[in-house]
Design an enzyme around this catalytic site. Sequence first.
Site, PDB file in Angstrom:
ATOM      1  N   HIS A 199       2.998   7.269 -14.045  1.00  0.00           N
ATOM      2  CA  HIS A 199       2.704   6.524 -12.822  1.00  0.00           C
ATOM      3  C   HIS A 199       3.538   7.088 -11.680  1.00  0.00           C
ATOM      4  CE1 HIS A 199       0.413   2.801 -14.131  1.00  0.00           C
ATOM      5  NE2 HIS A 199       0.647   3.434 -15.278  1.00  0.00           N
ATOM      6  N   GLY A 200       3.094   6.846 -10.453  1.00  0.00           N
ATOM      7  CA  GLY A 200       3.871   7.276  -9.295  1.00  0.00           C
ATOM      8  C   GLY A 200       4.038   8.776  -9.220  1.00  0.00           C
ATOM      9  N   HIS A 251       6.434   4.365  -7.310  1.00  0.00           N
ATOM     10  CA  HIS A 251       5.214   4.218  -6.527  1.00  0.00           C
ATOM     11  C   HIS A 251       5.547   4.427  -5.056  1.00  0.00           C
ATOM     12  CE1 HIS A 251       3.980   1.603 -10.079  1.00  0.00           C
ATOM     13  NE2 HIS A 251       3.089   2.570 -10.054  1.00  0.00           N
ATOM     14  N   ASP A 310      -5.985  -1.043 -13.084  1.00  0.00           N
ATOM     15  CA  ASP A 310      -4.604  -0.581 -12.962  1.00  0.00           C
ATOM     16  C   ASP A 310      -3.671  -1.776 -12.754  1.00  0.00           C
ATOM     17  OD1 ASP A 310      -2.597   1.341 -12.796  1.00  0.00           O
ATOM     18  OD2 ASP A 310      -2.830   1.613 -10.627  1.00  0.00           O
ATOM     19  N   HIS A 311      -2.590  -1.817 -13.504  1.00  0.00           N
ATOM     20  CA  HIS A 311      -1.575  -2.872 -13.382  1.00  0.00           C
ATOM     21  C   HIS A 311      -2.172  -4.275 -13.485  1.00  0.00           C
ATOM     22  CE1 HIS A 311       1.932  -0.360 -12.566  1.00  0.00           C
ATOM     23  NE2 HIS A 311       1.127   0.406 -11.872  1.00  0.00           N
ATOM     24  N   THR A 340      -0.833   7.526  -3.650  1.00  0.00           N
ATOM     25  CA  THR A 340      -0.179   7.713  -2.353  1.00  0.00           C
ATOM     26  C   THR A 340      -0.628   8.992  -1.657  1.00  0.00           C
ATOM     27  OG1 THR A 340       1.763   6.435  -3.042  1.00  0.00           O
ATOM     28  CG2 THR A 340       2.046   7.942  -1.185  1.00  0.00           C
ATOM     29  N   SER A 346       2.505  10.941  -7.207  1.00  0.00           N
ATOM     30  CA  SER A 346       2.366  11.549  -5.882  1.00  0.00           C
ATOM     31  C   SER A 346       3.726  12.039  -5.397  1.00  0.00           C
ATOM     32  CB  SER A 346       1.808  10.533  -4.875  1.00  0.00           C
ATOM     33  OG  SER A 346       0.468  10.210  -5.163  1.00  0.00           O
TER      34      SER A 346
END
Length: 290
Positions: free
Chosen positions: A208-209, A180, A85-86, A233, A211
């Site tokens: 992405h992000g 994020h 990831d990333h 998260t 949560s």
Amino acid sequence: MAFVTMKHLLAEAKREHYAVGQFNINGLQWTKAILQAAQKEQSPVIAAASDRLVDYLGGFKTISAMVGALMEEMAITVPVVLHLDHGSSAERCRQAIDAGFSSVMIDGSHHPIDENIAMTKEVADYAAKHGVSVEAEVGTVGGMEDGLVGGVRYADVAECERIVKETNIDALAAALGSVHGKYQGEPNLGFKEMEAISRMTDIPLVLHGASGIPQEQIKKAITLGHAKININTECMVAWTDETRRMFQKNGDLYEPRGYMTPGIEAVEETVRSKMREFGSAGKAVKQQVG
């Protein structure tokens, strides 16, 4: 069972209008929880190691060996992707591929688009020789990612089309309002831009992000081409809240297994819940047959 790539996994999910969850690993017990959740739900799963946590987790080879050994010991039969990831550079992506990762994300989103495309193509060319899938990002997902703080920058439709055509990636993370970490207020995704990018690129999109994003927005994102949804998260909060409760009830605890197990169980339940929400529960058999 060997790791699988995201290529056919996400193509099938996009076609059938569900999404495969990516869940970041934060240690051995955490990984067990993710794998066990996938097996119980009969769901394909993407187990991801964030580039910024690779050294903390023991390095690329350690992560690959750990996840592979756990799959064997736990008799995991569902499709599992081991994903970087990333990835911060082409070199880091190469290291992950050489260590046995079946998928990588090259994150050149903080660079001008020409540089982003050049980095991504370098990774995609190397990955293709090793049968590994590639994800790239355009725009900037805001918030905090493993200590890196950034602002939101929406993906440009034309840039998204360029990077897909010029690099032959398998999935695209187009930043469209997600962040994020924890949200401050109600998340507001750019569905108009999302629809345009999905139509122009015609490849699986990655959220992405995710949560904290309401379920109705998740479902709409899936209908508009998102086949991979990243969760970290919510799992961390579930683990932390449960572990904190354990110490509040019994401040004399000192055996790690005693105070960590309830938190790990909370992670497993969170992952299972997300698999059901994303529609991937029960899809493992079809993925294996396909």
